[in-house]
Enzyme design. Structure first.
Site, PDB file in Angstrom:
ATOM      1  N   TYR A  83      12.526  -0.373  10.477  1.00 12.72           N
ATOM      2  CA  TYR A  83      12.032  -1.462   9.619  1.00 12.72           C
ATOM      3  C   TYR A  83      13.000  -2.652   9.683  1.00 12.72           C
ATOM      4  O   TYR A  83      14.100  -2.612   9.118  1.00 12.72           O
ATOM      5  CB  TYR A  83      11.883  -1.015   8.160  1.00 12.72           C
TER       6      TYR A  83
ATOM      7  N   SER B 141      -1.663  -0.637   1.964  1.00 10.39           N
ATOM      8  CA  SER B 141      -0.829  -1.825   2.200  1.00 10.39           C
ATOM      9  C   SER B 141      -1.300  -3.052   1.413  1.00 10.39           C
ATOM     10  O   SER B 141      -1.215  -4.180   1.892  1.00 10.39           O
ATOM     11  CB  SER B 141      -0.746  -2.121   3.702  1.00 10.39           C
TER      12      SER B 141
ATOM     13  N   LEU C 186      -6.020  -2.204  -1.756  1.00  9.85           N
ATOM     14  CA  LEU C 186      -6.687  -1.564  -2.896  1.00  9.85           C
ATOM     15  C   LEU C 186      -6.183  -2.056  -4.255  1.00  9.85           C
ATOM     16  O   LEU C 186      -6.560  -1.514  -5.287  1.00  9.85           O
ATOM     17  CB  LEU C 186      -6.501  -0.035  -2.801  1.00  9.85           C
ATOM     18  N   THR C 187      -5.329  -3.076  -4.247  1.00 12.22           N
ATOM     19  CA  THR C 187      -4.696  -3.504  -5.508  1.00 12.22           C
ATOM     20  C   THR C 187      -5.554  -4.454  -6.338  1.00 12.22           C
ATOM     21  O   THR C 187      -5.248  -4.720  -7.490  1.00 12.22           O
ATOM     22  CB  THR C 187      -3.376  -4.248  -5.224  1.00 12.22           C
TER      23      THR C 187
HETATM   24  N1  LIG Z   1       5.803   6.752   8.216  1.00 16.54           N
HETATM   25  C1  LIG Z   1       5.106   5.705   8.543  1.00 16.54           C
HETATM   26  O1  LIG Z   1       4.646   5.545   9.672  1.00 16.54           O
HETATM   27  C2  LIG Z   1       4.842   4.669   7.485  1.00 16.54           C
HETATM   28  C3  LIG Z   1       3.851   3.682   7.696  1.00 16.54           C
HETATM   29  C4  LIG Z   1       3.593   2.786   6.652  1.00 16.54           C
HETATM   30  C5  LIG Z   1       4.314   2.858   5.482  1.00 16.54           C
HETATM   31  N2  LIG Z   1       5.301   3.791   5.318  1.00 16.54           N
HETATM   32  C6  LIG Z   1       6.111   3.881   4.068  1.00 16.54           C
HETATM   33  O2  LIG Z   1       5.276   3.785   2.936  1.00 16.54           O
HETATM   34  C7  LIG Z   1       5.659   2.660   2.138  1.00 16.54           C
HETATM   35  C8  LIG Z   1       4.456   2.097   1.418  1.00 16.54           C
HETATM   36  O3  LIG Z   1       3.471   1.715   2.339  1.00 16.54           O
HETATM   37  P1  LIG Z   1       2.956   0.212   2.475  1.00 16.54           P
HETATM   38  O4  LIG Z   1       4.019  -0.690   2.034  1.00 16.54           O
HETATM   39  O5  LIG Z   1       2.338   0.095   3.802  1.00 16.54           O
HETATM   40  O6  LIG Z   1       1.706   0.163   1.517  1.00 16.54           O
HETATM   41  P2  LIG Z   1       1.341   0.167  -0.013  1.00 16.54           P
HETATM   42  O7  LIG Z   1       2.396   0.781  -0.828  1.00 16.54           O
HETATM   43  O8  LIG Z   1      -0.012   0.732  -0.048  1.00 16.54           O
HETATM   44  O9  LIG Z   1       1.250  -1.418  -0.314  1.00 16.54           O
HETATM   45  C9  LIG Z   1       2.394  -2.198  -0.529  1.00 16.54           C
HETATM   46  C10 LIG Z   1       2.030  -3.667  -0.571  1.00 16.54           C
HETATM   47  O10 LIG Z   1       1.042  -3.939  -1.571  1.00 16.54           O
HETATM   48  C11 LIG Z   1       1.330  -5.186  -2.231  1.00 16.54           C
HETATM   49  N3  LIG Z   1       1.586  -4.832  -3.644  1.00 16.54           N
HETATM   50  C12 LIG Z   1       2.542  -4.010  -4.125  1.00 16.54           C
HETATM   51  N4  LIG Z   1       2.459  -3.867  -5.457  1.00 16.54           N
HETATM   52  C13 LIG Z   1       1.434  -4.628  -5.842  1.00 16.54           C
HETATM   53  C14 LIG Z   1       0.849  -4.903  -7.113  1.00 16.54           C
HETATM   54  N5  LIG Z   1       1.328  -4.338  -8.238  1.00 16.54           N
HETATM   55  N6  LIG Z   1      -0.218  -5.725  -7.150  1.00 16.54           N
HETATM   56  C15 LIG Z   1      -0.700  -6.301  -6.025  1.00 16.54           C
HETATM   57  N7  LIG Z   1      -0.195  -6.092  -4.795  1.00 16.54           N
HETATM   58  C16 LIG Z   1       0.865  -5.254  -4.706  1.00 16.54           C
HETATM   59  C17 LIG Z   1       2.553  -5.779  -1.543  1.00 16.54           C
HETATM   60  O11 LIG Z   1       2.159  -6.631  -0.465  1.00 16.54           O
HETATM   61  P3  LIG Z   1       1.572  -8.142  -0.715  1.00 16.54           P
HETATM   62  O12 LIG Z   1       2.075  -8.632  -2.016  1.00 16.54           O
HETATM   63  O13 LIG Z   1       2.074  -8.918   0.463  1.00 16.54           O
HETATM   64  O14 LIG Z   1       0.079  -7.970  -0.648  1.00 16.54           O
HETATM   65  C18 LIG Z   1       3.213  -4.548  -0.942  1.00 16.54           C
HETATM   66  O15 LIG Z   1       4.035  -4.800   0.162  1.00 16.54           O
HETATM   67  C19 LIG Z   1       6.366   1.734   3.127  1.00 16.54           C
HETATM   68  O16 LIG Z   1       7.215   0.806   2.492  1.00 16.54           O
HETATM   69  C20 LIG Z   1       7.114   2.734   3.962  1.00 16.54           C
HETATM   70  O17 LIG Z   1       8.274   3.177   3.299  1.00 16.54           O
HETATM   71  C21 LIG Z   1       5.552   4.704   6.309  1.00 16.54           C
END
Ligand SMILES: NC(=O)c1ccc[n+]([C@@H]2O[C@H](COP(=O)([O-])OP(=O)(O)OC[C@H]3O[C@@H](n4cnc5c(N)ncnc54)[C@H](OP(=O)(O)O)[C@@H]3O)[C@@H](O)[C@H]2O)c1
Length: 326
Positions: A62, A212, A215-216
């Protein structure tokens, strides 16, 4: 604040049901999220920890090491630090070209680099990020992961994005402490892997539980169209194809959220936590107020009526992929 905790598989770690995901804290790189301020990332991580979240998930790749450095800065001076989970298996060259490699010698180099960047004496959960590009057998890299655990460099070992077949092969070498699969209302395809974990005593920490951000309730077609050029979501099939159905599903979470007095984001995360076999959800945030939005999921219990209403919305909208019900 004290949040409810559960055991991560058969490990000695009791984790809160939500953990902080530090992908966006990586800043600018091939899979960056558009402009991201380091100070805001640090404040967001600290805020989550102050609110009781007791683990952070990051990865070497990352921001090509940057996210791990930001996590270290955020945890500086925190006496009772949260568990730190990171990943290996995605390496980069001097031009920043990334490849999926998990060989004994690369993993050993990677673990030392992550320990250095994270400024911890031991990594609490070390995970292989992806299956390698070449044909390195899982048994080979899993043996190395097991050695790192025996040597005390890492406390527990896990796999991410690995099929049930590979999990089974790994388990023959050493116990799989946990799996990190994608899982949300939109992407339900890893249900068989989650089931494998439930049957084999492996913990499951699901990633992208709000798909990501989709769904928020904070997304619309206009917002998708105006995402910055360097936000990876512009290239994601979930944000391009099937967007209307995905947004309709996000909308359907609103009445459930209103009934519980929480955000749609919290309902989306709580839905993943209600799935049998899921231990915790890794949730991303770019600012402290976003943490406040999803934090209630840590203790939110959706009722059978809520789950039925959401399942009906999945069927009605036709959104996503994978089984609808456990
Ligand atoms: N192992 C893997 O291959 C892999 C792949 C993906 C993720 N991950 C891990 O999983 C974690 C979480 O996944 P993710 O970041 O993809 O997705 P997520 O948790 O589903 O979504 C996070 C994103 O949603 C938005 N958000 C967060 N809180 C919010 C709120 N209260 N209201 C409105 N929007 C909000 C933000 O982006 P915006 O504000 O820009 O919309 C934020 O970056 C990653 O940080 C990582 O550690 C691992």
């Amino acid at each position: 604040m004290t949040l409810p905790t559960v055991h991560l598989g058969t490990t000695d770690m009791e984790i809160t049901r939500v953990g902080f995901g530090a992908w966006a804290a990586g800043g600018s790189w091939e899979y960056g999220w558009g402009p991201q301020n380091d100070e805001e990332s640090i404040t967001a991580i600290r805020h989550a920890v102050e609110e009781g979240v007791n683990w952070i998930d990051t990865a070497a790749v990352y921001g090509l090491g940057h996210s791990e450095e930001i996590v270290a800065q955020a945890l500086k001076g925190i006496a009772d630090r949260p568990y730190v989970f990171t990943k290996c298996g995605m390496i980069w060259d001097d031009d920043g070209e990334i490849s999926r490699v998990a060989r004994p010698e690369t993993i050993r180099r990677e673990v030392e680099a992550s320990l250095r960047r994270l400024k911890v004496e031991r990594i609490d959960l070390y995970q292989v990020h992806q299956t390698p590009d070449d044909d390195t057998p899982v048994e080979m890299y899993w043996e190395t992961m097991a050695e790192l655990k025996q040597e005390g460099k890492v406390r527990a070992i896990g796999l991410s994005n690995h099929s049930a077949l590979r999990l089974e092969k790994a388990e023959q070498v050493a116990h799989v402490d946990s799996l990190q699969p994608p899982f949300s209302l939109i992407d339900r395809t890893c249900a068989p892997e989650i089931d494998w974990c439930a049957r084999n005593g492996a913990g499951v920490i699901v990633y992208s539980p709000m798909q990501s951000g989709l769904l928020t309730g904070a997304f619309s077609r206009q917002r998708v169209d105006s995402l910055p050029e360097d936000d990876w979501r512009r290239r994601s099939p979930d944000f391009t194809g099937g967007l209307d159905a995905n947004l309709a599903l996000a909308d359907a979470l609103r009445p459930v959220a209103e009934r519980h007095g929480v955000s749609q984001a919290a309902v989306a995360v709580a839905w993943t936590l209600a799935w049998p076999g899921v231990t915790g959800a890794i949730v991303g945030a770019r600012r402290p107020d976003q943490v406040d939005g999803w934090l209630p999921a840590a203790s939110l219990e959706l009722t059978p009526e809520d789950l039925g209403e959401i399942a009906a919305a999945v069927e009605r909208t036709g959104a996503g992929r994978g089984p609808e019900h456990p």
